[in-house]
Design a protein around this motif. Sequence first.
Motif, PDB file in Angstrom:
ATOM      1  N   CYS A   1       0.857  -1.188   0.000  1.00 16.89           N
ATOM      2  CA  CYS A   1       0.000   0.000   0.000  1.00 16.89           C
ATOM      3  C   CYS A   1       0.892   1.237   0.000  1.00 16.89           C
ATOM      4  O   CYS A   1       1.886   1.291   0.723  1.00 16.89           O
ATOM      5  N   ILE A   2       0.540   2.221  -0.823  1.00 16.67           N
ATOM      6  CA  ILE A   2       1.291   3.475  -0.865  1.00 16.67           C
ATOM      7  C   ILE A   2       0.345   4.653  -0.678  1.00 16.67           C
ATOM      8  O   ILE A   2      -0.846   4.573  -0.955  1.00 16.67           O
ATOM      9  N   SER A   3       0.898   5.754  -0.172  1.00 23.87           N
ATOM     10  CA  SER A   3       0.158   7.009  -0.054  1.00 23.87           C
ATOM     11  C   SER A   3       0.816   8.039  -0.969  1.00 23.87           C
ATOM     12  O   SER A   3       2.050   8.145  -1.006  1.00 23.87           O
ATOM     13  N   VAL A   4      -0.006   8.780  -1.707  1.00 18.50           N
ATOM     14  CA  VAL A   4       0.504   9.695  -2.728  1.00 18.50           C
ATOM     15  C   VAL A   4       0.113  11.133  -2.391  1.00 18.50           C
ATOM     16  O   VAL A   4      -1.054  11.415  -2.104  1.00 18.50           O
ATOM     17  N   LYS A   5       1.084  12.040  -2.416  1.00 17.48           N
ATOM     18  CA  LYS A   5       0.821  13.475  -2.290  1.00 17.48           C
ATOM     19  C   LYS A   5       0.808  14.082  -3.686  1.00 17.48           C
ATOM     20  O   LYS A   5       1.850  14.214  -4.336  1.00 17.48           O
ATOM     21  N   LEU A   6      -0.367  14.466  -4.155  1.00 22.21           N
ATOM     22  CA  LEU A   6      -0.511  14.926  -5.535  1.00 22.21           C
ATOM     23  C   LEU A   6       0.234  16.234  -5.808  1.00 22.21           C
ATOM     24  O   LEU A   6       0.741  16.434  -6.908  1.00 22.21           O
ATOM     25  N   THR A   7       0.295  17.133  -4.836  1.00 21.05           N
ATOM     26  CA  THR A   7       0.906  18.438  -5.109  1.00 21.05           C
ATOM     27  C   THR A   7       2.369  18.330  -5.493  1.00 21.05           C
ATOM     28  O   THR A   7       2.917  19.241  -6.123  1.00 21.05           O
ATOM     29  N   ALA A   8       3.015  17.224  -5.108  1.00 17.58           N
ATOM     30  CA  ALA A   8       4.424  17.043  -5.467  1.00 17.58           C
ATOM     31  C   ALA A   8       4.583  16.532  -6.890  1.00 17.58           C
ATOM     32  O   ALA A   8       5.698  16.499  -7.416  1.00 17.58           O
ATOM     33  N   LEU A   9       3.483  16.162  -7.549  1.00 23.77           N
ATOM     34  CA  LEU A   9       3.556  15.608  -8.894  1.00 23.77           C
ATOM     35  C   LEU A   9       3.398  16.653 -10.001  1.00 23.77           C
ATOM     36  O   LEU A   9       3.492  16.326 -11.176  1.00 23.77           O
ATOM     37  N   TYR A  10       3.151  17.922  -9.619  1.00 26.65           N
ATOM     38  CA  TYR A  10       2.991  18.986 -10.619  1.00 26.65           C
ATOM     39  C   TYR A  10       3.435  20.298  -9.997  1.00 26.65           C
ATOM     40  O   TYR A  10       2.874  20.730  -8.985  1.00 26.65           O
ATOM     41  N   SER A  11       4.416  20.931 -10.601  1.00 32.24           N
ATOM     42  CA  SER A  11       5.018  22.125 -10.003  1.00 32.24           C
ATOM     43  C   SER A  11       4.102  23.345 -10.036  1.00 32.24           C
ATOM     44  O   SER A  11       4.285  24.283  -9.261  1.00 32.24           O
ATOM     45  N   GLN A  12       3.101  23.339 -10.916  1.00 31.44           N
ATOM     46  CA  GLN A  12       2.207  24.498 -11.039  1.00 31.44           C
ATOM     47  C   GLN A  12       0.859  24.259 -10.366  1.00 31.44           C
ATOM     48  O   GLN A  12      -0.111  24.985 -10.614  1.00 31.44           O
ATOM     49  N   CYS A  13       0.802  23.251  -9.514  1.00 26.40           N
ATOM     50  CA  CYS A  13      -0.449  22.918  -8.838  1.00 26.40           C
ATOM     51  C   CYS A  13      -0.851  24.037  -7.877  1.00 26.40           C
ATOM     52  O   CYS A  13      -0.021  24.535  -7.107  1.00 26.40           O
ATOM     53  N   GLY A  14      -2.119  24.450  -7.931  1.00 27.94           N
ATOM     54  CA  GLY A  14      -2.569  25.499  -7.024  1.00 27.94           C
ATOM     55  C   GLY A  14      -4.001  25.900  -7.289  1.00 27.94           C
ATOM     56  O   GLY A  14      -4.562  25.620  -8.362  1.00 27.94           O
ATOM     57  N   PRO A  15      -4.645  26.581  -6.344  1.00 35.22           N
ATOM     58  CA  PRO A  15      -6.061  26.939  -6.469  1.00 35.22           C
ATOM     59  C   PRO A  15      -6.341  27.956  -7.575  1.00 35.22           C
ATOM     60  O   PRO A  15      -7.497  28.123  -7.965  1.00 35.22           O
ATOM     61  N   LEU A  16      -5.327  28.639  -8.090  1.00 32.21           N
ATOM     62  CA  LEU A  16      -5.526  29.559  -9.214  1.00 32.21           C
ATOM     63  C   LEU A  16      -5.342  28.848 -10.551  1.00 32.21           C
ATOM     64  O   LEU A  16      -5.444  29.480 -11.603  1.00 32.21           O
ATOM     65  N   ASN A  17      -5.076  27.563 -10.485  1.00 34.59           N
ATOM     66  CA  ASN A  17      -4.801  26.792 -11.705  1.00 34.59           C
ATOM     67  C   ASN A  17      -5.492  25.430 -11.610  1.00 34.59           C
ATOM     68  O   ASN A  17      -4.900  24.395 -11.864  1.00 34.59           O
ATOM     69  N   VAL A  18      -6.770  25.461 -11.228  1.00 29.25           N
ATOM     70  CA  VAL A  18      -7.473  24.223 -10.894  1.00 29.25           C
ATOM     71  C   VAL A  18      -7.628  23.306 -12.100  1.00 29.25           C
ATOM     72  O   VAL A  18      -7.277  22.117 -12.044  1.00 29.25           O
ATOM     73  N   GLU A  19      -8.162  23.810 -13.215  1.00 28.16           N
ATOM     74  CA  GLU A  19      -8.456  22.967 -14.371  1.00 28.16           C
ATOM     75  C   GLU A  19      -7.195  22.287 -14.907  1.00 28.16           C
ATOM     76  O   GLU A  19      -7.177  21.076 -15.151  1.00 28.16           O
ATOM     77  N   LYS A  20      -6.126  23.071 -15.085  1.00 29.34           N
ATOM     78  CA  LYS A  20      -4.874  22.511 -15.592  1.00 29.34           C
ATOM     79  C   LYS A  20      -4.269  21.542 -14.575  1.00 29.34           C
ATOM     80  O   LYS A  20      -3.733  20.486 -14.948  1.00 29.34           O
ATOM     81  N   SER A  21      -4.363  21.888 -13.299  1.00 32.46           N
ATOM     82  CA  SER A  21      -3.817  21.019 -12.260  1.00 32.46           C
ATOM     83  C   SER A  21      -4.503  19.657 -12.275  1.00 32.46           C
ATOM     84  O   SER A  21      -3.837  18.608 -12.209  1.00 32.46           O
ATOM     85  N   VAL A  22      -5.826  19.654 -12.366  1.00 32.76           N
ATOM     86  CA  VAL A  22      -6.570  18.390 -12.386  1.00 32.76           C
ATOM     87  C   VAL A  22      -6.203  17.573 -13.617  1.00 32.76           C
ATOM     88  O   VAL A  22      -6.018  16.347 -13.542  1.00 32.76           O
ATOM     89  N   SER A  23      -6.038  18.248 -14.743  1.00 33.64           N
ATOM     90  CA  SER A  23      -5.695  17.551 -15.987  1.00 33.64           C
ATOM     91  C   SER A  23      -4.330  16.875 -15.889  1.00 33.64           C
ATOM     92  O   SER A  23      -4.184  15.684 -16.189  1.00 33.64           O
ATOM     93  N   VAL A  24      -3.323  17.639 -15.458  1.00 29.68           N
ATOM     94  CA  VAL A  24      -1.963  17.096 -15.374  1.00 29.68           C
ATOM     95  C   VAL A  24      -1.878  16.011 -14.299  1.00 29.68           C
ATOM     96  O   VAL A  24      -1.308  14.935 -14.518  1.00 29.68           O
ATOM     97  N   LEU A  25      -2.457  16.287 -13.130  1.00 30.36           N
ATOM     98  CA  LEU A  25      -2.377  15.327 -12.032  1.00 30.36           C
ATOM     99  C   LEU A  25      -3.139  14.042 -12.342  1.00 30.36           C
ATOM    100  O   LEU A  25      -2.743  12.958 -11.901  1.00 30.36           O
ATOM    101  N   SER A  26      -4.214  14.150 -13.105  1.00 25.46           N
ATOM    102  CA  SER A  26      -4.965  12.945 -13.483  1.00 25.46           C
ATOM    103  C   SER A  26      -4.108  12.042 -14.363  1.00 25.46           C
ATOM    104  O   SER A  26      -4.114  10.809 -14.209  1.00 25.46           O
TER     105      SER A  26
END
Length: 470
Positions: free
Chosen positions: A213-238
């Motif tokens: 079993c592993i636990s994943v922190k999504l914010t570390a998987l995309y350098s531009q992740c943030g609340p002002l970049n929700v749509e792009k963040s969800v796309s890249v992180l997905s």
Amino acid sequence: MNNTAMIENPPLSESLPIELAANINKSAILLGREIFSKINRHKPSILNKQFWSATMMEWSMKNPDLKVNLFRLVDVLPSLKTTEALTTHIKEYLENTAQSFGPIATWAVTSAPGSARASLTSSITKIGVGQMATQFIAGSDPASAIPALRDLRRQKIAFTADLLGEYSLSEKEALVYLDRYLEALDIFGKKIPALPESKEIVKGHLGEITPICISVKLTALYSQCGPLNVEKSVSVLSERLSIIARKAREVKALIYVDAEDSGNNEIIYKTFKKVFGSEEFYDFPLPGIVVQAYSINAEKTIEDLLLFSARRGSPIAIRLVKGAYWDHETINCEQNNWPCPLFKHKESSDANFEKLTRLLIDNNQLVLPAFASHNIRSLSYACSYAAITGLKKSRFELQMLFGMADPICKTFIAKGYLVRQYVPLGEMLPGMGYLIRRLLENTSNESFLRHTFFENDKIEDLLKEPQFKE
């Protein structure tokens, strides 16, 4: 895993009838007393590997100024490359407060940089912090952590491995972090199932369909992740979470997606639902997500996730935690005059944890509940409500942090519950932030572990029913 008979409209949280609420509270107190009667409430001895962290926490709780400066020193330690640099910082941070802890501490802290005494002080400090790091962090990388993970399974403790690191400053760094997860899954997939300790801990338990079993922190998987970049963040992180999920499915591993600060949680929940609600992953076994009980909106979040699980047609796992970002978020909101999304009082978080516990157990057809806490009252309440409602021990689990509250962990294991520990892996430098957070939690005025193991508060006070406060 697709189950067409699953509930389409999950029952929502409701107030309990007075008599039932009283019975559950009574049962939780009785179980809590039993747990307290069996745990070792003595502080670690000098021969125990936890001695240094125990000593530091005791000193910190006695002197708030020392606490700040000790943790500042631990935070910068990995960047201090020379003995002179380290002893200079020790002297600057600790000289004014060390005298209150006796002549030996004063003698060590007041040594002149470059002296033999300074060299000894430097070596002892490095050893002490190194021991603390190994108490809370199982290894510098997945391969080096295998012995610790094997030892946990030997003790009948399940695990979820977390690769330390919360944010990436560049896409190069984010992709390296992604590769670290793929490497970890590859190593675990080859090593863990071959271990004799990988057999089921609790027979027939849903969480034991695999030992990995592993636990994943999504914010570390995309350098531009943030609340002002929700749509792009969800796309890249997905896309990137999907890569991890494919590898996890290949090696038969479970996944938990960690919740983080409130500003990023919208992105995290949207990404989780997009990936595990997709045609490719609708049958991925028990994808896990974390919900923080200190969030005012936690109940709505769980209700939304339950509806998602019903639409998906295959159950998910939800790890219910109190939350680890309270200080950061409340201070940030106060500084900016923003409304705070978290409860103001710890007792309200505890009360909400119990309310959400009932909601998860009532919807066990849709979810594998995982109750993550070191608070004996909270854990006893979850176990008691499950027992009263007839939920088998194989249908939920308890979770705790690696290196903390081992007596509590082992006592619940002895009673037949599956306990999973959250196990961080990483180098010293990225691990300092995690280490400081754990030390702050342990020494907080409201820390359950502090009141249990260091201050020996009355058991009845520790087990009383929490109430919502304004």
